[in-house]
Write a protein that holds these residues in place. Structure first.
Motif, PDB file in Angstrom:
ATOM      1  N   PRO A  48       2.137   1.180   7.650  1.00 48.02           N
ATOM      2  CA  PRO A  48       0.724   1.222   7.279  1.00 48.02           C
ATOM      3  C   PRO A  48       0.061   2.572   7.484  1.00 48.02           C
ATOM      4  O   PRO A  48      -0.783   2.977   6.682  1.00 48.02           O
ATOM      5  CB  PRO A  48       0.088   0.159   8.182  1.00 48.02           C
ATOM      6  N   GLU A  49       0.443   3.272   8.538  1.00 50.21           N
ATOM      7  CA  GLU A  49      -0.259   4.524   8.842  1.00 50.21           C
ATOM      8  C   GLU A  49      -0.084   5.576   7.760  1.00 50.21           C
ATOM      9  O   GLU A  49      -0.847   6.547   7.684  1.00 50.21           O
ATOM     10  CB  GLU A  49       0.198   5.079  10.196  1.00 50.21           C
ATOM     11  N   SER A  50       0.893   5.400   6.874  1.00 56.90           N
ATOM     12  CA  SER A  50       1.100   6.345   5.774  1.00 56.90           C
ATOM     13  C   SER A  50       0.141   6.092   4.617  1.00 56.90           C
ATOM     14  O   SER A  50       0.074   6.896   3.689  1.00 56.90           O
ATOM     15  CB  SER A  50       2.541   6.231   5.252  1.00 56.90           C
ATOM     16  N   ALA A  51      -0.587   4.977   4.669  1.00 55.57           N
ATOM     17  CA  ALA A  51      -1.467   4.520   3.582  1.00 55.57           C
ATOM     18  C   ALA A  51      -0.672   4.135   2.332  1.00 55.57           C
ATOM     19  O   ALA A  51      -1.236   4.004   1.246  1.00 55.57           O
ATOM     20  CB  ALA A  51      -2.545   5.543   3.248  1.00 55.57           C
ATOM     21  N   VAL A  52       0.644   3.964   2.482  1.00 57.98           N
ATOM     22  CA  VAL A  52       1.464   3.406   1.409  1.00 57.98           C
ATOM     23  C   VAL A  52       1.317   1.893   1.418  1.00 57.98           C
ATOM     24  O   VAL A  52       1.291   1.265   2.474  1.00 57.98           O
ATOM     25  CB  VAL A  52       2.953   3.801   1.607  1.00 57.98           C
ATOM     26  N   HIS A  53       1.193   1.305   0.234  1.00 59.78           N
ATOM     27  CA  HIS A  53       1.143  -0.145   0.132  1.00 59.78           C
ATOM     28  C   HIS A  53       2.564  -0.711   0.190  1.00 59.78           C
ATOM     29  O   HIS A  53       3.430  -0.274  -0.574  1.00 59.78           O
ATOM     30  CB  HIS A  53       0.513  -0.589  -1.192  1.00 59.78           C
ATOM     31  N   ALA A  54       2.808  -1.654   1.069  1.00 59.46           N
ATOM     32  CA  ALA A  54       4.079  -2.377   1.129  1.00 59.46           C
ATOM     33  C   ALA A  54       3.781  -3.820   0.726  1.00 59.46           C
ATOM     34  O   ALA A  54       3.207  -4.579   1.503  1.00 59.46           O
ATOM     35  CB  ALA A  54       4.678  -2.315   2.534  1.00 59.46           C
ATOM     36  N   PHE A  55       4.149  -4.181  -0.504  1.00 59.16           N
ATOM     37  CA  PHE A  55       3.787  -5.483  -1.076  1.00 59.16           C
ATOM     38  C   PHE A  55       5.038  -6.270  -1.468  1.00 59.16           C
ATOM     39  O   PHE A  55       6.117  -5.697  -1.673  1.00 59.16           O
ATOM     40  CB  PHE A  55       2.937  -5.302  -2.336  1.00 59.16           C
ATOM     41  N   CYS A  56       4.881  -7.558  -1.618  1.00 59.20           N
ATOM     42  CA  CYS A  56       5.921  -8.373  -2.241  1.00 59.20           C
ATOM     43  C   CYS A  56       6.040  -7.989  -3.717  1.00 59.20           C
ATOM     44  O   CYS A  56       5.033  -7.693  -4.369  1.00 59.20           O
ATOM     45  CB  CYS A  56       5.567  -9.856  -2.160  1.00 59.20           C
ATOM     46  N   HIS A  57       7.276  -8.016  -4.221  1.00 61.43           N
ATOM     47  CA  HIS A  57       7.484  -7.829  -5.652  1.00 61.43           C
ATOM     48  C   HIS A  57       7.336  -9.194  -6.338  1.00 61.43           C
ATOM     49  O   HIS A  57       7.209 -10.231  -5.682  1.00 61.43           O
ATOM     50  CB  HIS A  57       8.874  -7.242  -5.905  1.00 61.43           C
ATOM     51  N   ALA A  58       7.355  -9.186  -7.662  1.00 58.36           N
ATOM     52  CA  ALA A  58       7.214 -10.438  -8.411  1.00 58.36           C
ATOM     53  C   ALA A  58       8.500 -11.260  -8.397  1.00 58.36           C
ATOM     54  O   ALA A  58       8.461 -12.463  -8.696  1.00 58.36           O
ATOM     55  CB  ALA A  58       6.803 -10.139  -9.853  1.00 58.36           C
ATOM     56  N   LEU A  59       9.633 -10.637  -8.082  1.00 59.02           N
ATOM     57  CA  LEU A  59      10.894 -11.357  -7.999  1.00 59.02           C
ATOM     58  C   LEU A  59      11.125 -11.843  -6.576  1.00 59.02           C
ATOM     59  O   LEU A  59      10.751 -11.156  -5.620  1.00 59.02           O
ATOM     60  CB  LEU A  59      12.055 -10.464  -8.439  1.00 59.02           C
ATOM     61  N   PRO A  60      11.742 -12.994  -6.406  1.00 57.11           N
ATOM     62  CA  PRO A  60      11.968 -13.520  -5.044  1.00 57.11           C
ATOM     63  C   PRO A  60      12.780 -12.556  -4.186  1.00 57.11           C
ATOM     64  O   PRO A  60      13.670 -11.854  -4.684  1.00 57.11           O
ATOM     65  CB  PRO A  60      12.748 -14.821  -5.296  1.00 57.11           C
ATOM     66  N   ASN A  61      12.440 -12.507  -2.896  1.00 57.27           N
ATOM     67  CA  ASN A  61      13.196 -11.731  -1.907  1.00 57.27           C
ATOM     68  C   ASN A  61      13.274 -10.243  -2.223  1.00 57.27           C
ATOM     69  O   ASN A  61      14.231  -9.566  -1.854  1.00 57.27           O
ATOM     70  CB  ASN A  61      14.623 -12.305  -1.750  1.00 57.27           C
ATOM     71  N   THR A  62      12.277  -9.743  -2.940  1.00 52.16           N
ATOM     72  CA  THR A  62      12.180  -8.304  -3.176  1.00 52.16           C
ATOM     73  C   THR A  62      10.769  -7.844  -2.830  1.00 52.16           C
ATOM     74  O   THR A  62       9.816  -8.627  -2.882  1.00 52.16           O
ATOM     75  CB  THR A  62      12.508  -7.916  -4.633  1.00 52.16           C
ATOM     76  N   TRP A  63      10.671  -6.579  -2.483  1.00 49.91           N
ATOM     77  CA  TRP A  63       9.380  -5.985  -2.112  1.00 49.91           C
ATOM     78  C   TRP A  63       9.252  -4.661  -2.849  1.00 49.91           C
ATOM     79  O   TRP A  63      10.164  -4.225  -3.546  1.00 49.91           O
ATOM     80  CB  TRP A  63       9.320  -5.755  -0.598  1.00 49.91           C
ATOM     81  N   HIS A  64       8.131  -4.031  -2.702  1.00 42.44           N
ATOM     82  CA  HIS A  64       7.983  -2.689  -3.251  1.00 42.44           C
ATOM     83  C   HIS A  64       6.991  -1.899  -2.411  1.00 42.44           C
ATOM     84  O   HIS A  64       6.204  -2.463  -1.651  1.00 42.44           O
ATOM     85  CB  HIS A  64       7.550  -2.712  -4.723  1.00 42.44           C
TER      86      HIS A  64
END
Length: 484
Positions: free
Chosen positions: A272-288
């Motif tokens: 979080p401290e980088s201000a990068v968004h870490a979100f779930c992707h639209a496909l199961p068990n993947t993130w972005h």
């Protein structure tokens, strides 16, 4: 046949594809943004329905046979919007949009609670949904008391399409209420904003069914019964599905109203401290992960409005060959900034102007300012553990080869231009509709398009770009005290 609906800030786009993912046709309906006060940005959800009816109605009129064969619909939409409805599903107030920064104080207060970063993996940004609800509670308590459901914009369209209160992981990750690693609502964070899980929609994966089209609309558009509406995705994740950016190591840069540097991840990598968004992707068990700047083509459009020239005319004055930076620096913070500064109060600036600073010099500086903001995003992604070796360019600004050469040179990586076609959020949404309706393998469906051309960094200008980026980096702390 499969239909993708993308609710954008400036319009709704409907795209029809067949089972081989060939585009049959597309249509759109226009939208406006209301800005009643400085830092405010709102839309009336009724206008989303009107624009959707325009877009889908146009397709139904032009392709009646193909529309009768639609089996699945996918949804995409601008993220973070607070659409508040009462127990009878009536809208309580205009939707507060993603680029609305009125709740910066509430966001800072929530972000000071360590549970939010720990559970969501993200800073609580002013544009996110949770601080907007706290603002409503503090400033419009009579509205807050009537809130039965909080829906994201595309999920309000789903309510109209299906009668269901459903969302999915990628969009919900941008609310500050989702346990992003566990892919579920956090009762603890909801309670911290005086809300409960009963006021949230239920959750599905983006590739899963998320309702069935109401019979009234099926009949109106000439479709059969039982049309599946997929979970869908937030606009950036939907664009990633359209571009095939779903596997580890794949990345794209989007030059739309806002700017995005997006990297797919096979695991959850919050920082979080980088201000990068870490979100779930639209496909199961993947993130972005993604870095977001609030004004990309918006900055060029602002410049066009001020100069009375079109964006195409302005960029045309620069020619095709990339030029060395002139010494004029532009900070594109017209609506504040997210990555890496998380600063709702900062505003844009030109620095280094002289009598010799022509319109073309200012245009070049505006484009370089956006480029350097994207470079800031690259540095933030690197600090969060993600390396990028090349990117694919999408969005309206990607039509400028000059801009892409600037980005390639500033980032130090090749920029791929996809072959002719529309591989954006509406196409990604249609792919999700196909997957939800047929059970097809998501990775196989979400393949990358062919590359038409690659823009390589201009090595002879890399030193000049590094010097200009250093000036750009120094400018923010120098002017920040003037804005706060």
């Amino acid at each position: 046949m499969y239909l993708g609906l993308d609710l954008g800030t400036s319009g709704v786009k409907a795209m029809l594809i067949d089972g081989e993912q060939r585009i049959i046709g597309s249509a759109s309906g226009a939208l406006d943004v209301s800005r009643p006060h400085s830092g405010w940005s709102e839309q009336d959800p009724a206008h989303w329905i009107r624009a959707t009816e325009e877009a889908v109605g146009a397709l139904a009129q032009k392709f009646p046979t193909e529309m009768s064969a639609v089996k699945g619909i996918g949804l995409s939409g601008h993220m973070h919007g607070a659409t508040l409805i009462d127990k009878d599903d009536r809208v309580l107030r205009p939707c507060i949009l993603w680029n609305d920064t009125r709740s910066f104080k509430e966001a800072a207060e929530l972000d000071a609670d360590p549970r939010f970063r720990a559970i969501t993996g993200n800073i609580v940004f002013p544009g996110f949904t949770a601080p907007k609800l706290v603002w409503v509670k503090n400033n419009e308590p009579e509205i807050f008391a009537k809130v039965a459901k909080v829906l994201l914009p595309k999920d309000y369209l789903r309510l109209w399409l299906t009668g269901e209160h459903i969302s999915e992981m990628s969009d919900s990750a941008g609310t500050s209420w989702l346990d992003t690693g566990a892919r579920k609502w956090s009762a603890e964070l909801l309670a911290a904003t005086d809300l409960t899980e009963s006021q949230m929609p239920s959750l599905v994966e983006g590739t899963e069914p998320g309702g069935t089209l109401r019979g009234e609309l099926s009949s109106k558009w000439g479709m059969g019964a039982g049309v599946v509406v997929a979970g869908g995705a937030g606009d950036n994740a939907a664009s990633a599905c359209g571009m095939g950016t779903v596997a580890e190591g794949h990345a794209f840069v989007s030059l739309g109203t806002s700017g995005v540097l997006f990297a797919a991840n096979g695991s959850y990598l919050p920082k979080p401290e980088s201000a990068v968004h870490a979100f779930c992707h639209a496909l199961p068990n993947t993130w972005h992960q993604m870095g977001v700047i609030l004004s990309a083509t918006d900055a060029l459009n602002w410049h066009a409005h001020v100069t009375g020239k079109s964006a195409a005319e302005l960029t045309g004055e620069l020619g095709d060959a990339l030029k060395a930076p002139t010494g004029v620096t532009f900070l594109p913070y017209l609506s504040g900034e997210r990555t890496p500064h998380n600063d709702a109060q900062i505003r844009g600036a030109f620095i280094g102007l002289g009598h010799e600073s022509s319109r073309a010099v200012l245009t070049q500086a505006v484009m370089e300012g956006v480029t350097f903001a994207i470079r800031d995003n690259l540095e933030a992604l690197k600090s969060a553990g993600t390396s990028i070796s090349r990117v694919t360019a999408i969005g309206g600004g990607s039509r400028s080869r000059y801009w892409l050469a600037s980005i390639a040179t500033a980032l130090g990586v090749p920029v791929d231009i996809p072959a002719d076609g529309d591989f954006g959020a509406a196409f990604g949404a249609a792919r999700l509709g196909l997957i939800a309706a047929t059970g097809a393998d998501p990775v196989a469906v979400c393949s990358a398009p062919e590359t038409e051309a690659t823009i390589d960094p201009v090595a002879a200008l890399s030193g000049a770009y590094e010097d200009a980026y250093a000036r750009y980096r120094a400018a923010y702390p120098a002017i920040r005290s003037l804005m706060h």
